[in-house]
Design an enzyme around this catalytic site. Sequence first.
Site, PDB file in Angstrom:
ATOM      1  CB  ILE A  31      -0.976  -0.022   1.220  1.00  0.00           C
ATOM      2  CG1 ILE A  31      -2.176   0.858   0.984  1.00  0.00           C
ATOM      3  CG2 ILE A  31      -0.284   0.320   2.513  1.00  0.00           C
ATOM      4  CD1 ILE A  31      -3.204   0.252   0.092  1.00  0.00           C
ATOM      5  CG  ASN A  87      12.192  -5.121   7.086  1.00  0.00           C
ATOM      6  OD1 ASN A  87      13.362  -5.123   6.732  1.00  0.00           O
ATOM      7  ND2 ASN A  87      11.324  -4.215   6.650  1.00  0.00           N
ATOM      8  CD  GLN A  94       8.098  -9.092  11.110  1.00  0.00           C
ATOM      9  OE1 GLN A  94       9.043  -9.531  11.766  1.00  0.00           O
ATOM     10  NE2 GLN A  94       7.141  -9.870  10.625  1.00  0.00           N
ATOM     11  CG  HIS A 100       5.852  -8.789   4.911  1.00  0.00           C
ATOM     12  ND1 HIS A 100       5.537  -8.873   6.255  1.00  0.00           N
ATOM     13  CD2 HIS A 100       6.515  -7.620   4.752  1.00  0.00           C
ATOM     14  CE1 HIS A 100       5.978  -7.792   6.871  1.00  0.00           C
ATOM     15  NE2 HIS A 100       6.584  -7.012   5.988  1.00  0.00           N
ATOM     16  CG  HIS A 102       9.251  -5.120   1.809  1.00  0.00           C
ATOM     17  ND1 HIS A 102       8.293  -4.134   1.840  1.00  0.00           N
ATOM     18  CD2 HIS A 102       9.382  -5.546   3.090  1.00  0.00           C
ATOM     19  CE1 HIS A 102       7.885  -3.959   3.098  1.00  0.00           C
ATOM     20  NE2 HIS A 102       8.531  -4.811   3.868  1.00  0.00           N
TER      21      HIS A 102
HETATM   22  P1  AMP Z   1       7.330  -4.276   7.274  1.00  0.00           P
HETATM   23  O1  AMP Z   1       7.583  -2.905   7.839  1.00  0.00           O
HETATM   24  O2  AMP Z   1       8.534  -4.930   6.652  1.00  0.00           O
HETATM   25  O3  AMP Z   1       6.649  -5.175   8.287  1.00  0.00           O
HETATM   26  O4  AMP Z   1       6.329  -4.068   6.070  1.00  0.00           O
HETATM   27  C1  AMP Z   1       4.948  -4.041   6.209  1.00  0.00           C
HETATM   28  C2  AMP Z   1       4.426  -3.470   4.944  1.00  0.00           C
HETATM   29  O5  AMP Z   1       3.041  -3.759   4.854  1.00  0.00           O
HETATM   30  C3  AMP Z   1       4.557  -1.937   4.836  1.00  0.00           C
HETATM   31  O6  AMP Z   1       5.401  -1.610   3.737  1.00  0.00           O
HETATM   32  C4  AMP Z   1       3.128  -1.473   4.634  1.00  0.00           C
HETATM   33  O7  AMP Z   1       3.015  -0.422   3.705  1.00  0.00           O
HETATM   34  C5  AMP Z   1       2.454  -2.729   4.123  1.00  0.00           C
HETATM   35  N1  AMP Z   1       1.010  -2.777   4.357  1.00  0.00           N
HETATM   36  C6  AMP Z   1       0.373  -2.562   5.524  1.00  0.00           C
HETATM   37  N2  AMP Z   1      -0.962  -2.698   5.352  1.00  0.00           N
HETATM   38  C7  AMP Z   1      -1.152  -3.031   4.043  1.00  0.00           C
HETATM   39  C8  AMP Z   1      -2.288  -3.305   3.255  1.00  0.00           C
HETATM   40  N3  AMP Z   1      -3.533  -3.286   3.768  1.00  0.00           N
HETATM   41  N4  AMP Z   1      -2.113  -3.609   1.953  1.00  0.00           N
HETATM   42  C9  AMP Z   1      -0.866  -3.644   1.417  1.00  0.00           C
HETATM   43  N5  AMP Z   1       0.236  -3.389   2.116  1.00  0.00           N
HETATM   44  C10 AMP Z   1       0.121  -3.091   3.415  1.00  0.00           C
END
Ligand code: AMP
Length: 141
Positions: A31, A87, A94, A100, A102
């Site tokens: 997002i 992360n 994280q 997940h 990236h």
């Molecule tokens: P991290 O900081 O590595 O845990 O990454 C989590 C990621 O999830 C962030 O880059 C957010 O932008 C992404 N994120 C959170 N909510 C959503 C969502 N509803 N749809 C898509 N991405 C999301």
Amino acid sequence: MENCIFCKIIAKEIPSYPIYEDEDVYAFLDISQTTPGHTLLVPKKHVSDIFDYDETLASATFSRLPKVARAIESAFPELAGLNIINNNKELAYQTVFHSHIHLVPRFTKADDFAIHFGNHTGKATAQEMTDLAQKIAEQVK
Ligand code: AMP
Ligand code: ZN
């Protein structure tokens, strides 16, 4: 898992922008779109972080990376690079605790993205390096 935003996305209980899906993984647009095409690849099975994977789930998940990477490469002829980042735990940035990966497409040095690798080459002695390697190596199971 209850109250996991990515489990809800996988279950289509909340919307996302799909890229790729099979029985094991789902890839969808992040997002935040750090750069255009910023994509997340997640295992459908809920695991919190890298420490939770068994080899089967890791194979199923990480083996899909080249497929998604190549799709990004084909979609953006102007692509100049791709950062793949995973992360683990809060200290390591994280924020969503469903593991997940990236995929961050790179276009120019002006992309709104940075990683800093501190360079401490030569600061540890050869003995310290050997001890460090051994400390980890003896824990590999
Ligand atoms: P991290 O900081 O590595 O845990 O990454 C989590 C990621 O999830 C962030 O880059 C957010 O932008 C992404 N994120 C959170 N909510 C959503 C969502 N509803 N749809 C898509 N991405 C999301
Ligand atoms: Zn989950």
